[in-house]
Motif scaffolding. Sequence first.
Motif, PDB file in Angstrom:
ATOM      1  N   HIS A  31      -1.305  -6.175  -4.385  1.00  0.00           N
ATOM      2  CA  HIS A  31       0.216  -6.014  -4.256  1.00  0.00           C
ATOM      3  C   HIS A  31       1.176  -6.281  -3.029  1.00  0.00           C
ATOM      4  O   HIS A  31       0.622  -5.969  -2.185  1.00  0.00           O
ATOM      5  N   ARG A  32       2.628  -6.947  -3.241  1.00  0.00           N
ATOM      6  CA  ARG A  32       3.412  -6.510  -1.834  1.00  0.00           C
ATOM      7  C   ARG A  32       4.036  -4.722  -2.298  1.00  0.00           C
ATOM      8  O   ARG A  32       4.344  -4.057  -3.120  1.00  0.00           O
ATOM      9  N   LYS A  33       4.588  -4.616  -1.281  1.00  0.00           N
ATOM     10  CA  LYS A  33       4.933  -3.665  -0.699  1.00  0.00           C
ATOM     11  C   LYS A  33       6.139  -3.879  -1.601  1.00  0.00           C
ATOM     12  O   LYS A  33       7.288  -4.465  -2.052  1.00  0.00           O
ATOM     13  N   GLY A  34       6.377  -1.984  -1.620  1.00  0.00           N
ATOM     14  CA  GLY A  34       8.035  -1.894  -3.286  1.00  0.00           C
ATOM     15  C   GLY A  34       7.485  -2.572  -4.042  1.00  0.00           C
ATOM     16  O   GLY A  34       8.320  -2.467  -5.161  1.00  0.00           O
ATOM     17  N   ALA A  35       6.106  -3.397  -4.719  1.00  0.00           N
ATOM     18  CA  ALA A  35       6.286  -3.921  -6.190  1.00  0.00           C
ATOM     19  C   ALA A  35       6.024  -2.608  -6.757  1.00  0.00           C
ATOM     20  O   ALA A  35       6.634  -2.780  -8.085  1.00  0.00           O
ATOM     21  N   THR A  75       6.667   1.967  -7.686  1.00  0.00           N
ATOM     22  CA  THR A  75       6.895   2.928  -7.433  1.00  0.00           C
ATOM     23  C   THR A  75       5.570   3.470  -5.951  1.00  0.00           C
ATOM     24  O   THR A  75       4.192   3.345  -7.354  1.00  0.00           O
ATOM     25  N   ASP A 102       3.873   1.318  -0.802  1.00  0.00           N
ATOM     26  CA  ASP A 102       4.288   1.612   0.622  1.00  0.00           C
ATOM     27  C   ASP A 102       3.891   0.694   0.872  1.00  0.00           C
ATOM     28  O   ASP A 102       4.286   0.461   1.929  1.00  0.00           O
ATOM     29  N   ARG A 103       2.944  -0.333   0.685  1.00  0.00           N
ATOM     30  CA  ARG A 103       2.804  -1.766   1.557  1.00  0.00           C
ATOM     31  C   ARG A 103       2.243  -2.458   0.620  1.00  0.00           C
ATOM     32  O   ARG A 103       2.009  -1.949  -0.256  1.00  0.00           O
ATOM     33  N   ASP A 104       1.441  -3.410   1.913  1.00  0.00           N
ATOM     34  CA  ASP A 104       1.450  -4.884   1.021  1.00  0.00           C
ATOM     35  C   ASP A 104      -0.647  -4.509   0.727  1.00  0.00           C
ATOM     36  O   ASP A 104      -0.654  -3.474   1.630  1.00  0.00           O
ATOM     37  N   GLY A 147       4.859  -8.381  -7.368  1.00  0.00           N
ATOM     38  CA  GLY A 147       5.338  -8.397  -6.979  1.00  0.00           C
ATOM     39  C   GLY A 147       5.431  -9.994  -6.078  1.00  0.00           C
ATOM     40  O   GLY A 147       6.454  -9.625  -5.029  1.00  0.00           O
TER      41      GLY A 147
END
Length: 189
Positions: A13-17, A19, A22-24, A66
């Motif tokens: 996943h990508r950061k922010g994808a 809740t 908090d990181r990739d 994300g």
Amino acid sequence: FTDTLFESLLFGHRKGAFTGADRDHIGILEAADDGTVFLDELGDLPLSQQVKLLRAIENRRITPVGETGERRIKCRFVFATNKNLPALIKRGQFRADLYARIAEIVVWTLPLRDRDMDVRPIAEHIIRRNDWTPLAADEIIPLRCYSKYNVRDLRRALLWRELGFDWAQIIQAFNREDEMESEGEHVCQ
């Protein structure tokens, strides 16, 4: 696993994808990179996740949560289950196309309860791996401690042994769990 967590673990996943992202994060399939991915308990995978896994296996591409772009993966797959997948297919609980894709080579193994000669070597491996007290040369592991759930129960029985329980106490606890399950009570393990 929820679908998002499943996708995050397998595909990344990508950061922010979502809740808490908090990181990739690189998923298991991408991290394998020319290696082998072992997925256990495949028969318990929900249909919604089976289709995502099938796509990844067939296309050798994933899309991390994300992201919009695909990434190529290069890995081998090994799957395990204690379920009868053809029976699950007939009941509509497992995808026939996924089974056809993964069942190129099927290896059936007997349950541990039917392989008495393997019990001691497996127990000794579990003990060494966990740095537990070795089995005495004449110590016999009671059949009742691994007859139901296979290696997991054997490991659990050996853990109880390591904690100081004797085999009679361990068997009594296993029997009580069986009684509770037959009475419909939930057993925490």
